[in-house]
Design a protein around this motif. Structure first.
Motif, PDB file in Angstrom:
ATOM      1  N   TYR A   1       0.810  -1.220   0.000  1.00 50.25           N
ATOM      2  CA  TYR A   1       0.000   0.000   0.000  1.00 50.25           C
ATOM      3  C   TYR A   1       0.842   1.268   0.000  1.00 50.25           C
ATOM      4  CZ  TYR A   1      -4.015  -2.991   0.649  1.00 50.25           C
ATOM      5  OH  TYR A   1      -4.981  -3.952   0.462  1.00 50.25           O
ATOM      6  N   LEU A   2       2.063   1.173   0.470  1.00 50.75           N
ATOM      7  CA  LEU A   2       2.931   2.348   0.426  1.00 50.75           C
ATOM      8  C   LEU A   2       3.286   2.742  -1.000  1.00 50.75           C
ATOM      9  CD1 LEU A   2       5.464   1.860   3.375  1.00 50.75           C
ATOM     10  CD2 LEU A   2       3.460   3.343   3.282  1.00 50.75           C
ATOM     11  N   THR A   3       3.189   1.789  -1.932  1.00 48.19           N
ATOM     12  CA  THR A   3       3.496   2.118  -3.329  1.00 48.19           C
ATOM     13  C   THR A   3       2.484   3.112  -3.900  1.00 48.19           C
ATOM     14  OG1 THR A   3       2.233   0.237  -4.210  1.00 48.19           O
ATOM     15  CG2 THR A   3       4.553  -0.139  -3.716  1.00 48.19           C
ATOM     16  N   ARG A   4       1.306   3.201  -3.281  1.00 48.46           N
ATOM     17  CA  ARG A   4       0.304   4.181  -3.729  1.00 48.46           C
ATOM     18  C   ARG A   4       0.619   5.574  -3.220  1.00 48.46           C
ATOM     19  NH1 ARG A   4      -4.743   1.552  -1.232  1.00 48.46           N
ATOM     20  NH2 ARG A   4      -5.648   3.564  -1.744  1.00 48.46           N
ATOM     21  N   PHE A   5       1.571   5.648  -2.300  1.00 47.41           N
ATOM     22  CA  PHE A   5       1.973   6.928  -1.712  1.00 47.41           C
ATOM     23  C   PHE A   5       3.482   7.044  -1.864  1.00 47.41           C
ATOM     24  CE2 PHE A   5      -1.920   5.527   0.260  1.00 47.41           C
ATOM     25  CZ  PHE A   5      -2.708   6.667   0.265  1.00 47.41           C
ATOM     26  N   GLY A   6       3.905   7.278  -3.105  1.00 40.12           N
ATOM     27  CA  GLY A   6       5.333   7.258  -3.441  1.00 40.12           C
ATOM     28  C   GLY A   6       6.178   8.202  -2.613  1.00 40.12           C
ATOM     29  N   GLU A   7       5.636   9.374  -2.286  1.00 40.49           N
ATOM     30  CA  GLU A   7       6.403  10.348  -1.508  1.00 40.49           C
ATOM     31  C   GLU A   7       6.733   9.786  -0.127  1.00 40.49           C
ATOM     32  OE1 GLU A   7       6.083  14.989   0.083  1.00 40.49           O
ATOM     33  OE2 GLU A   7       4.385  14.068  -0.951  1.00 40.49           O
TER      34      GLU A   7
ATOM     35  N   VAL B   1       7.659   0.827  11.609  1.00 35.37           N
ATOM     36  CA  VAL B   1       7.030   2.059  11.121  1.00 35.37           C
ATOM     37  C   VAL B   1       6.376   1.820   9.768  1.00 35.37           C
ATOM     38  CG1 VAL B   1       7.445   4.418  10.351  1.00 35.37           C
ATOM     39  CG2 VAL B   1       8.592   3.566  12.393  1.00 35.37           C
ATOM     40  N   ALA B   2       7.125   1.221   8.835  1.00 33.77           N
ATOM     41  CA  ALA B   2       6.587   0.962   7.506  1.00 33.77           C
ATOM     42  C   ALA B   2       5.408  -0.012   7.569  1.00 33.77           C
ATOM     43  CB  ALA B   2       7.681   0.417   6.593  1.00 33.77           C
ATOM     44  N   THR B   3       5.511  -1.003   8.459  1.00 35.08           N
ATOM     45  CA  THR B   3       4.409  -1.959   8.625  1.00 35.08           C
ATOM     46  C   THR B   3       3.133  -1.243   9.049  1.00 35.08           C
ATOM     47  OG1 THR B   3       5.834  -3.844   9.157  1.00 35.08           O
ATOM     48  CG2 THR B   3       3.581  -3.905  10.018  1.00 35.08           C
ATOM     49  N   ARG B   4       3.261  -0.351  10.019  1.00 42.22           N
ATOM     50  CA  ARG B   4       2.072   0.323  10.541  1.00 42.22           C
ATOM     51  C   ARG B   4       1.512   1.346   9.555  1.00 42.22           C
ATOM     52  NH1 ARG B   4       3.678   0.434  16.981  1.00 42.22           N
ATOM     53  NH2 ARG B   4       3.561  -1.817  17.153  1.00 42.22           N
ATOM     54  N   LEU B   5       2.385   2.052   8.885  1.00 47.62           N
ATOM     55  CA  LEU B   5       1.897   2.992   7.863  1.00 47.62           C
ATOM     56  C   LEU B   5       1.210   2.243   6.727  1.00 47.62           C
ATOM     57  CD1 LEU B   5       4.782   5.615   7.623  1.00 47.62           C
ATOM     58  CD2 LEU B   5       2.471   5.964   8.495  1.00 47.62           C
ATOM     59  N   ASN B   6       1.798   1.138   6.318  1.00 46.53           N
ATOM     60  CA  ASN B   6       1.214   0.329   5.247  1.00 46.53           C
ATOM     61  C   ASN B   6      -0.181  -0.148   5.641  1.00 46.53           C
ATOM     62  OD1 ASN B   6       1.690  -1.145   2.623  1.00 46.53           O
ATOM     63  ND2 ASN B   6       1.296  -2.880   3.959  1.00 46.53           N
ATOM     64  N   ALA B   7      -0.314  -0.622   6.904  1.00 47.75           N
ATOM     65  CA  ALA B   7      -1.610  -1.104   7.381  1.00 47.75           C
ATOM     66  C   ALA B   7      -2.628   0.030   7.437  1.00 47.75           C
ATOM     67  CB  ALA B   7      -1.450  -1.738   8.762  1.00 47.75           C
ATOM     68  N   TYR B   8      -2.194   1.171   7.936  1.00 46.17           N
ATOM     69  CA  TYR B   8      -3.122   2.284   8.101  1.00 46.17           C
ATOM     70  C   TYR B   8      -3.552   2.839   6.750  1.00 46.17           C
ATOM     71  CZ  TYR B   8      -5.368   5.796  11.011  1.00 46.17           C
ATOM     72  OH  TYR B   8      -6.294   6.565  11.664  1.00 46.17           O
ATOM     73  N   LEU B   9      -2.593   3.092   5.872  1.00 45.52           N
ATOM     74  CA  LEU B   9      -2.924   3.638   4.555  1.00 45.52           C
ATOM     75  C   LEU B   9      -3.704   2.630   3.719  1.00 45.52           C
ATOM     76  CD1 LEU B   9       0.456   5.450   3.829  1.00 45.52           C
ATOM     77  CD2 LEU B   9      -1.736   6.524   4.394  1.00 45.52           C
ATOM     78  N   GLY B  10      -3.446   1.354   3.939  1.00 40.94           N
ATOM     79  CA  GLY B  10      -4.172   0.319   3.207  1.00 40.94           C
ATOM     80  C   GLY B  10      -5.617   0.193   3.614  1.00 40.94           C
ATOM     81  N   SER B  11      -5.974   0.733   4.762  1.00 41.08           N
ATOM     82  CA  SER B  11      -7.355   0.639   5.233  1.00 41.08           C
ATOM     83  C   SER B  11      -8.261   1.638   4.527  1.00 41.08           C
ATOM     84  CB  SER B  11      -7.415   0.864   6.744  1.00 41.08           C
ATOM     85  OG  SER B  11      -7.032   2.195   7.052  1.00 41.08           O
ATOM     86  N   GLY B  12      -7.663   2.579   3.800  1.00 45.73           N
ATOM     87  CA  GLY B  12      -8.430   3.502   2.970  1.00 45.73           C
ATOM     88  C   GLY B  12      -9.481   4.292   3.721  1.00 45.73           C
ATOM     89  N   MET B  13     -10.711   4.197   3.256  1.00 47.43           N
ATOM     90  CA  MET B  13     -11.792   5.024   3.805  1.00 47.43           C
ATOM     91  C   MET B  13     -12.307   4.523   5.149  1.00 47.43           C
ATOM     92  SD  MET B  13     -11.697   7.135   1.481  1.00 47.43           S
ATOM     93  CE  MET B  13     -11.230   7.307  -0.233  1.00 47.43           C
TER      94      MET B  13
END
Length: 202
Positions: A128-134, A154-166
Motif C-alpha cells: 500500500y505504500l506504493t500508492r503513496f510514493g512520496e 514504522v513501515a508496517t504500521r503505515l502500510n496497514a493504516y494507509l491500506g485501510s483507505g476510507m
C-alpha cells in the motif's frame, strides 16, 4: 522514531509483517521461479500481548476452510514453526470448519511447516505504500535496504493504516499526527495523504 510501543496503525502486539515465500525446498525462490513454495505473509508479534491462537482466530474470521486453489503459489494454508503451533493450527481449523458448517472432507486449507522463509522482492513489500510514493521515498532514506524497509515497524504500521483507505477517521488522524513524533518531512507527507483520503471520502 515512532517505536514499537505505539499502537497506531496496527493490531496491538504486531511488531512487523513482511511478504515472502515458504513451504517449498527450492534454495532461493523468486516470484518467477518459486518451485513448490507458496506466497506467504510472515508476522512478528509480541507473545506477551498477542498469542498465535489470536492470529489464527483473525485468519479464520476472514477465510473459509472450503476455498479451493489448485495453484501451489496461491495455496490456502496456515504455516507453523513448531509442534505446538501445528497442534494449535489444526485445532483452530477444525473449530473453524464446524463454525462454517463444513464436514471434515470439505476442508481444503492446508496446515504445513513453514521451513525456510525467503523475503519476496522489494517491490512486493509494503504494497500500500506504493500508492503513496512520496511517503515510501522518505522511508527509504531511513531504511537503506529493501530488507530494512520490509522489517520496519514504522513501515508496517503505515502500510496497514494507509491500506485501510476510507475505513479510518482521517480527520482524527490529521489532528493526532503531531503527537506521533515523526520527522517533519514524513509528517507533512502523511498529512497530505490524509487530506487526499478525506477528499476521496466526500
Amino acid at each position: 522514531f515512532w517505536g514499537p510501543d505505539s499502537e497506531f496503525g496496527s493490531l496491538k502486539g504486531v511488531l512487523r509483517t513482511r511478504v515472502g515465500y515458504a513451504g517449498g525446498e527450492k534454495a532461493d525462490p523468486t516470484y518467477y521461479s518459486l518451485g513448490k513454495h507458496t506466497e506467504v505473509i510472515s508476522i512478528d508479534y509480541d507473545p506477551e500481548v498477542l498469542k498465535y491462537e489470536d492470529l489464527l482466530e483473525i485468519f479464520w474470521a476472514a477465510h473459509r476452510c472450503d476455498q479451493i486453489n489448485t495453484s501451489r503459489q496461491y495455496m490456502n494454508a496456515v504455516f507453523y514453526h513448531d509442534e505446538s503451533q501445528k497442534i494449535a493450527a489444526e485445532n483452530s481449523r477444525a473449530g473453524a470448519a464446524v463454525k462454517q458448517g463444513l464436514d471434515a472432507d470439505e476442508v481444503q486449507t492446508t496446515i504445513a511447516a513453514v521451513g525456510k522463509f525467503t523475503y519476496a522482492e522489494g517491490y512486493h513489500q509494503k504494497y500500500y505504500l506504493t500508492r503513496f510514493g512520496e511517503i515510501r521515498d522518505i522511508l527509504t532514506k531511513s531504511y537503506k535496504t529493501e530488507k530494512e524497509l520490509a522489517d520496519s515497524t514504522v513501515a508496517t504500521r503505515l502500510n496497514a493504516y494507509l491500506g485501510s483507505g476510507m475505513k479510518r477517521d482521517w480527520a482524527v488522524f490529521i489532528k493526532e499526527l503531531p503527537d506521533y513524533g515523526m520527522p517533519e518531512e514524513l509528517e507533512k507527507a502523511l498529512s497530505k495523504a490524509a487530506v487526499r483520503m478525506l477528499e476521496g471520502a466526500k
